[in-house]
Design a protein around this motif. Structure first.
Motif, PDB file in Angstrom:
ATOM      1  N   ALA A 218      -0.570 -40.690   1.763  1.00 27.98           N
ATOM      2  CA  ALA A 218      -0.962 -41.532   0.622  1.00 27.98           C
ATOM      3  C   ALA A 218      -0.853 -43.001   1.027  1.00 27.98           C
ATOM      4  O   ALA A 218      -0.120 -43.345   1.953  1.00 27.98           O
ATOM      5  CB  ALA A 218      -0.054 -41.246  -0.571  1.00 27.98           C
ATOM      6  N   VAL A 219      -1.559 -43.857   0.313  1.00 31.52           N
ATOM      7  CA  VAL A 219      -1.517 -45.292   0.621  1.00 31.52           C
ATOM      8  C   VAL A 219      -0.133 -45.839   0.261  1.00 31.52           C
ATOM      9  O   VAL A 219       0.294 -45.760  -0.903  1.00 31.52           O
ATOM     10  CB  VAL A 219      -2.612 -46.044  -0.178  1.00 31.52           C
ATOM     11  N   TRP A 220       0.589 -46.358   1.235  1.00 34.93           N
ATOM     12  CA  TRP A 220       1.930 -46.907   1.001  1.00 34.93           C
ATOM     13  C   TRP A 220       2.202 -47.952   2.064  1.00 34.93           C
ATOM     14  O   TRP A 220       2.378 -47.625   3.232  1.00 34.93           O
ATOM     15  CB  TRP A 220       2.991 -45.788   1.038  1.00 34.93           C
ATOM     16  N   HIS A 221       2.167 -49.223   1.661  1.00 32.79           N
ATOM     17  CA  HIS A 221       2.341 -50.351   2.584  1.00 32.79           C
ATOM     18  C   HIS A 221       1.198 -50.434   3.585  1.00 32.79           C
ATOM     19  O   HIS A 221       1.367 -51.018   4.664  1.00 32.79           O
ATOM     20  CB  HIS A 221       3.695 -50.267   3.311  1.00 32.79           C
ATOM     21  N   ASN A 222       0.069 -49.843   3.281  1.00 33.18           N
ATOM     22  CA  ASN A 222      -1.076 -49.964   4.196  1.00 33.18           C
ATOM     23  C   ASN A 222      -2.413 -50.011   3.449  1.00 33.18           C
ATOM     24  O   ASN A 222      -3.437 -49.638   3.980  1.00 33.18           O
ATOM     25  CB  ASN A 222      -1.057 -48.830   5.230  1.00 33.18           C
ATOM     26  N   PHE A 235       3.127 -43.308 -10.599  1.00 31.79           N
ATOM     27  CA  PHE A 235       2.444 -44.036  -9.514  1.00 31.79           C
ATOM     28  C   PHE A 235       3.408 -45.033  -8.884  1.00 31.79           C
ATOM     29  O   PHE A 235       4.491 -45.286  -9.421  1.00 31.79           O
ATOM     30  CB  PHE A 235       1.183 -44.760 -10.032  1.00 31.79           C
ATOM     31  N   PHE A 236       2.983 -45.553  -7.735  1.00 34.96           N
ATOM     32  CA  PHE A 236       3.824 -46.467  -6.958  1.00 34.96           C
ATOM     33  C   PHE A 236       3.003 -47.688  -6.564  1.00 34.96           C
ATOM     34  O   PHE A 236       1.806 -47.567  -6.305  1.00 34.96           O
ATOM     35  CB  PHE A 236       4.302 -45.786  -5.676  1.00 34.96           C
ATOM     36  N   VAL A 237       3.654 -48.839  -6.485  1.00 35.27           N
ATOM     37  CA  VAL A 237       2.991 -50.052  -5.999  1.00 35.27           C
ATOM     38  C   VAL A 237       3.893 -50.673  -4.934  1.00 35.27           C
ATOM     39  O   VAL A 237       5.019 -51.089  -5.235  1.00 35.27           O
ATOM     40  CB  VAL A 237       2.743 -51.065  -7.137  1.00 35.27           C
ATOM     41  N   ALA A 238       3.409 -50.702  -3.695  1.00 30.78           N
ATOM     42  CA  ALA A 238       4.188 -51.346  -2.632  1.00 30.78           C
ATOM     43  C   ALA A 238       4.133 -52.859  -2.811  1.00 30.78           C
ATOM     44  O   ALA A 238       3.149 -53.399  -3.321  1.00 30.78           O
ATOM     45  CB  ALA A 238       3.634 -50.943  -1.271  1.00 30.78           C
TER      46      ALA A 238
END
Ligand SMILES: *[C@@H]1O[C@H](CO)[C@@H](O)[C@H](O)[C@H]1NC(C)=O
Ligand SMILES: *[C@@H]1O[C@H](CO)[C@@H](O)[C@H](O)[C@H]1NC(C)=O
Ligand SMILES: *[C@@H]1O[C@H](CO)[C@@H](O)[C@H](O)[C@H]1NC(C)=O
Ligand SMILES: *[C@@H]1O[C@H](CO)[C@@H](O)[C@H](O)[C@H]1NC(C)=O
Ligand SMILES: *[C@@H]1O[C@H](CO)[C@@H](O)[C@H](O)[C@H]1NC(C)=O
Ligand SMILES: *[C@@H]1O[C@H](CO)[C@@H](O)[C@H](O)[C@H]1NC(C)=O
Ligand SMILES: *[C@@H]1O[C@H](CO)[C@@H](O)[C@H](O)[C@H]1NC(C)=O
Ligand SMILES: *[C@@H]1O[C@H](CO)[C@@H](O)[C@H](O)[C@H]1NC(C)=O
Ligand SMILES: *[C@@H]1O[C@H](CO)[C@@H](O)[C@H](O)[C@H]1NC(C)=O
Length: 372
Positions: A218-222, A235-238
């Motif tokens: 999953a998209v995480w810090h990229n 959901f998450f937001v880096a």
């Protein structure tokens, strides 16, 4: 007898500044009020409760916000175990923000499980009925939590191993404490606090190189993290990877605000908003924007130095990392950057909030800093 000249002086200053009604007490408190009023709490000056090795403090409570929201600080050392056994809340919307250190957060709902390694500035939303758990990973980690509606601190008072206070403002005490996660029997008896144990859930520990597990890749810090399009999806937001807007933050547009929302009316059904506002320094020749909002607002400084002035209080205060200001609805107030780079985590009640107005005045912006 010294009182009389002091009062006359204060009255004269208030009159000179045209302040309508003033409270002669300080904005700064060391105990959170049990009624709604403006206040500031400095980082680590509040008494807290200890649960195992974790210290919980509550800069905003149900009583101080008329149950709008609770703001929690969890300061703790690393642990080889989960910080809490997996559980859900049926009625509370919970959020995690990394202020210091590193921790793992898992969120599982509708057959999708996602684990993330959080470093400072990272954010995770845990809507009602999401199974979640966390583990603290560094010697000094601090999580900032927002739970809506307010009053959720009662759970932690109930679970406390001990009350905690420190004359030296130590964020947490030293010692070999029991596992913070609690036991299966205790967590299974907390339904009256809206805690429903999910002991069958086993958090996936196989994090990939970018810090994701469960939904590896999953998209995480990229790459860009989009907010959920509804109020039910976790959901998450880096840090810095969310959508942003740029807005002038002073009356003459001499300072800037970059708003990165985490919760808008869409994710909370209009109950609250949350996110960060990054501020440039306000030139001494400029006036900060004045705010008067229909709901309560809290700001926690997460970087730099932030000036705050609340109508009715003479003092202008500089807030540093971990300090919180709470401003009741319909109060006129302002805040501004005092350091070259400052950032606050905001929480607003309802949908017409400081960030909503800043975003409305602003335009889309692709950077975490303002124009050079
Ligand atoms: C503050 O002090 C002034 C001058 O003594 C007094 O008139 C006023 O009532 C006081 N305000 C409060 C909220 O105590
Ligand atoms: C969460 O689940 C419970 C039990 O299924 C349900 O009663 C409740 O309405 C759900 N909460 C939300 C906000 O959907
Ligand atoms: C989750 O998985 C179970 C078993 O495969 C299935 O019955 C259920 O419909 C799924 N739920 C959702 C929300 O996809
Ligand atoms: C913490 O202090 C409160 C108020 O004095 C008391 O009621 C409570 O029992 C204390 N909690 C613990 C775990 O000692
Ligand atoms: C904690 O436990 C370890 C290992 O049992 C021991 O070496 C250490 O002295 C203890 N520390 C404290 C502060 O009690
Ligand atoms: C981790 O992120 C990099 C880009 O920063 C990407 O190239 C790589 O594929 C990612 N790895 C995984 C396992 O997703
Ligand atoms: C400041 O910015 C606002 C919003 O972009 C704009 O409406 C206003 O005219 C600007 N004021 C000045 C003095 O440039
Ligand atoms: C918003 O608040 C209402 C009323 O308290 C509640 O029923 C609803 O579940 C909340 N929505 C979310 C997404 O938490
Ligand atoms: C706040 O910080 C600024 C910048 O360091 C300083 O000039 C100012 O005097 C401070 N204000 C207060 C009230 O301490």
């Amino acid at each position: 007898m010294l009182f009389i000249p002091v009062f006359i002086l204060l009255g004269a200053v208030a009159a000179a500044r045209g302040t309508a009604k003033r409270d002669n007490s300080s904005l700064v408190v060391t105990k959170v009020p049990d009624y709604v009023r403006p206040y500031v709490v400095r980082a680590y000056t509040l008494d807290g409760v200890r649960i195992g090795s974790q210290v919980y403090r509550f800069p905003v409570t149900g009583p101080s916000s008329d149950n709008a929201f609770t703001l929690i600080s969890t300061a703790a050392p690393a642990s080889s175990e989960l910080g809490v056994l997996p559980h859900i809340h049926q009625a509370h919307y919970e959020n995690f923000y990394a202020l210091r250190g590193r921790f793992a957060l898992w969120a599982s709902k509708d057959n999708t499980t996602a684990g993330r390694i959080f470093t400072p500035g990272d954010y995770g939303a845990v809507p009602p009925n999401t199974t979640h758990s966390f583990q603290i990973l560094e010697p000094f980690t601090e999580m900032v939590g927002v739970i809506q509606p307010g009053g959720f601190e009662d759970l932690f008072y109930f679970l406390a191993s001990a009350n905690y206070s420190s004359q030296t403002y130590a964020p947490f005490p030293q010692g070999n404490f029991t596992s913070p996660g609690g036991d299966a029997e205790t967590i299974s008896k907390l339904q009256k606090f809206d805690v429903w144990a999910q002991l069958q859930f086993s958090p996936p520990m196989d994090f990939d190189a970018n810090g994701t597990s469960g939904d590896e890749g999953a998209v995480w810090h990229n790459g860009i993290n989009e907010l959920a399009s509804d109020s039910a999806t976790p959901f998450f937001v880096a840090n810095g990877y969310g959508r942003k807007t740029l807005t002038p933050a002073s009356a003459d547009n001499a300072s800037y605000a970059v708003v990165e929302p985490f919760i808008t009316a869409t994710q909370s059904e209009g109950n609250f908003t949350e996110g960060t506002i990054t501020l440039s320094r306000l030139p001494s020749s400029s006036q900060p924007q004045a705010w008067k909002l229909p709901g309560h607002t809290a700001l926690e400084v997460v970087d730099g130095l932030v000036g705050v002035k609340v109508d009715g209080y003479e003092e202008e205060l500089n807030l540093s990392v971990g300090d919180v200001v709470f401003v009741p609805a319909e109060t006129t107030w302002s805040f501004w950057g005092e350091a070259a780079f400052s950032k606050v985590l905001y929480v607003g009640q309802g949908r017409d909030t400081v960030d909503a107005r800043l975003r409305e005045q602003g335009s889309e912006w692709g950077s975490v800093v303002w124009p050079a």
